[in-house]
Structures are given as C-alpha cells and as structure tokens.
Design a protein around this motif. Structure first.
Motif, PDB file in Angstrom:
ATOM      1  N   ASN A  82       0.817  -1.216   0.000  1.00 26.14           N
ATOM      2  CA  ASN A  82       0.000   0.000   0.000  1.00 26.14           C
ATOM      3  C   ASN A  82       0.851   1.267   0.000  1.00 26.14           C
ATOM      4  O   ASN A  82       0.554   2.245  -0.693  1.00 26.14           O
ATOM      5  CB  ASN A  82      -0.945   0.008   1.200  1.00 26.14           C
ATOM      6  N   LYS A  83       1.929   1.251   0.769  1.00 31.53           N
ATOM      7  CA  LYS A  83       2.827   2.411   0.792  1.00 31.53           C
ATOM      8  C   LYS A  83       3.513   2.582  -0.563  1.00 31.53           C
ATOM      9  O   LYS A  83       3.709   3.707  -1.037  1.00 31.53           O
ATOM     10  CB  LYS A  83       3.869   2.260   1.908  1.00 31.53           C
ATOM     11  N   ILE A 139     -11.987  -4.244  11.559  1.00 30.05           N
ATOM     12  CA  ILE A 139     -12.176  -4.569  10.144  1.00 30.05           C
ATOM     13  C   ILE A 139     -12.426  -3.304   9.331  1.00 30.05           C
ATOM     14  O   ILE A 139     -11.850  -3.118   8.250  1.00 30.05           O
ATOM     15  CB  ILE A 139     -13.345  -5.560   9.973  1.00 30.05           C
ATOM     16  N   PHE A 140     -13.254  -2.419   9.846  1.00 29.54           N
ATOM     17  CA  PHE A 140     -13.550  -1.161   9.152  1.00 29.54           C
ATOM     18  C   PHE A 140     -12.273  -0.348   8.959  1.00 29.54           C
ATOM     19  O   PHE A 140     -12.037   0.206   7.886  1.00 29.54           O
ATOM     20  CB  PHE A 140     -14.573  -0.354   9.956  1.00 29.54           C
ATOM     21  N   GLY A 147      -6.744   0.639   3.498  1.00 31.17           N
ATOM     22  CA  GLY A 147      -6.917   0.319   2.080  1.00 31.17           C
ATOM     23  C   GLY A 147      -6.746  -1.139   1.716  1.00 31.17           C
ATOM     24  O   GLY A 147      -6.394  -1.472   0.579  1.00 31.17           O
ATOM     25  N   MET A 148      -7.016  -2.025   2.653  1.00 28.19           N
ATOM     26  CA  MET A 148      -6.845  -3.453   2.385  1.00 28.19           C
ATOM     27  C   MET A 148      -8.106  -4.047   1.763  1.00 28.19           C
ATOM     28  O   MET A 148      -9.218  -3.566   1.988  1.00 28.19           O
ATOM     29  CB  MET A 148      -6.500  -4.196   3.668  1.00 28.19           C
ATOM     30  N   GLU A 152      -7.799  -9.873   2.015  1.00 28.53           N
ATOM     31  CA  GLU A 152      -6.562  -9.660   2.771  1.00 28.53           C
ATOM     32  C   GLU A 152      -6.853  -9.531   4.268  1.00 28.53           C
ATOM     33  O   GLU A 152      -6.147 -10.100   5.098  1.00 28.53           O
ATOM     34  CB  GLU A 152      -5.857  -8.399   2.256  1.00 28.53           C
ATOM     35  N   VAL A 153      -7.916  -8.800   4.591  1.00 31.11           N
ATOM     36  CA  VAL A 153      -8.303  -8.642   5.997  1.00 31.11           C
ATOM     37  C   VAL A 153      -8.692  -9.989   6.588  1.00 31.11           C
ATOM     38  O   VAL A 153      -8.322 -10.318   7.714  1.00 31.11           O
ATOM     39  CB  VAL A 153      -9.477  -7.645   6.126  1.00 31.11           C
TER      40      VAL A 153
END
Length: 209
Positions: A82-83, A139-140, A147-148, A152-153
């Motif tokens: 993400n980074k 989760i939120f 941004g997952m 993935e979560v």
C-alpha cells in the motif's frame, strides 16, 4: 526454529512486551524479502528500502493497536504494498501537475460557519466509528483507512471473507444512521456521499472474491 515460528514469536514480543531486540530480529528476518517485494512496485531500491523502513516505524509506533493481527508477515507485506502504491500514485500525480505562472488569483472560499459544522460532523463520525464493536471497528479500519481488500483482511485476522463483508455492512449501516440525523446540512450530505462511495467500493471489491 523455523522462520514462520520465529516471526510470530518476535511479533508477539514486540506487541506485548515492547521488546526492542525482538523488533530488530523481526526486521532482520523480513527486511530483504520486503525490499524485493516492494521493488515489484517501485524499481528504485533506495526508495524501496525507505518504504520498508517506514512500515517498520509505523509498526513500532502502533504496536499496541495490532493485537488483532494473526498473520504478521502478510499484514506487513500488505502495508509495504500500500505504501509503495501510494508513493507511485503521488509521484505520478506530481509529474502530471501543470503550473500556470500567470495564474496568481487566489479564490477565498473560506467560510468559518461551514468549516465549524464540517469539523463537528467529522467528530461525530469518529465517535460513531469508535463506538463500533471491537472486531467491527478493526475490520472497518483495515479496509477503509489502511486500504486493504476484504480477502486480505480475512487472511490477516484468520476469519472468513463472509464475516468481513458482514462486519463492513454492519459498520456502514450504523454510520449511515448517524449521518442521516444531519441531512439538512451540505457538509453532512458530503460526508454521507463519502460513506455511500465507501459502501459502493466495498460492494464492488467483495464481488471480486
């Protein structure tokens, strides 16, 4: 001791004991692989090293909030990804910006009353998020703020994708209820539109899995 076991041991020592030696050991165990992984998105090695370092800095600063993570290497890899993507998007945007030297006019659109109202609404939104049940809130945060993807979560928390979808729906239902109370204001409508966009994004995302 196999590598996965070592990583998990170091992870727990970092989270629950703030063990600096374990943090350094975790870095040594994963750093090379993370840099190589990052270079799939950012070809420059030096930049990739900086991104990986930033991820570890974030880990140390936020270690008390990561007890929910069951698969640390997966979590950290997603953070690196993400980074790297954010860096790439930012760099691309900077290259596309065209500066018009002849345009010096500044439009003053600042309205103190609307700004105050907007801040109040965002505070209410933050409070609503904070009042969500623990798993729902975690989760939120992972989906919206980090941004997952839902899959993935699910892997990080060791739960089903269906559970992630259900908790996101639960969160969005509550947040939408909170913001409905402020339908009269333009700022509230903006925030509700943001919430609706997030809900649509999650729906489209979940349809991919």
């Amino acid at each position: 001791m196999e590598r996965d076991t070592q990583i998990l041991k170091c992870w727990k020592q970092v989270l629950f004991e703030s063990n600096v030696n374990a943090f350094e050991a975790l870095f040594r165990l994963t750093n090379a692989n993370f840099i190589k992984f990052c270079q799939q998105y950012i070809s420059d090695r030096e930049t990739s090293e900086e991104i990986v370092s930033d991820v570890f800095v974030d880990l140390w600063l936020n270690r008390s909030k990561l007890e929910h993570v069951k698969k640390p290497e997966v979590y950290l890899l997603i953070c690196v990804k993400n980074k790297a993507l954010n860096h790439w998007k930012k760099k691309s945007s900077m290259q596309l910006v065209s500066l018009d030297e002849e345009t010096n006019e500044i439009i003053d659109a600042y309205r103190p009353d609307e700004e105050l109202e907007r801040k109040e609404l965002f505070m209410q939104l933050d409070r609503a998020i904070g009042s969500l049940p623990h798993q729902c809130r975690v989760i939120f945060k992972l989906v919206k703020e980090d941004g997952m993807k839902c899959a993935e979560v699910a892997e990080i928390l060791n739960i089903s994708v269906r559970t992630v979808h259900a908790q996101i729906y639960r969160a969005m239902t509550k947040l939408n209820t909170v913001m409905t109370k402020h339908q009269a204001s333009d700022a509230a409508i903006i925030i509700k539109n943001i919430a609706s966009a997030i809900a649509l994004f999650l729906f489209l995302q979940s349809s991919c899995f």
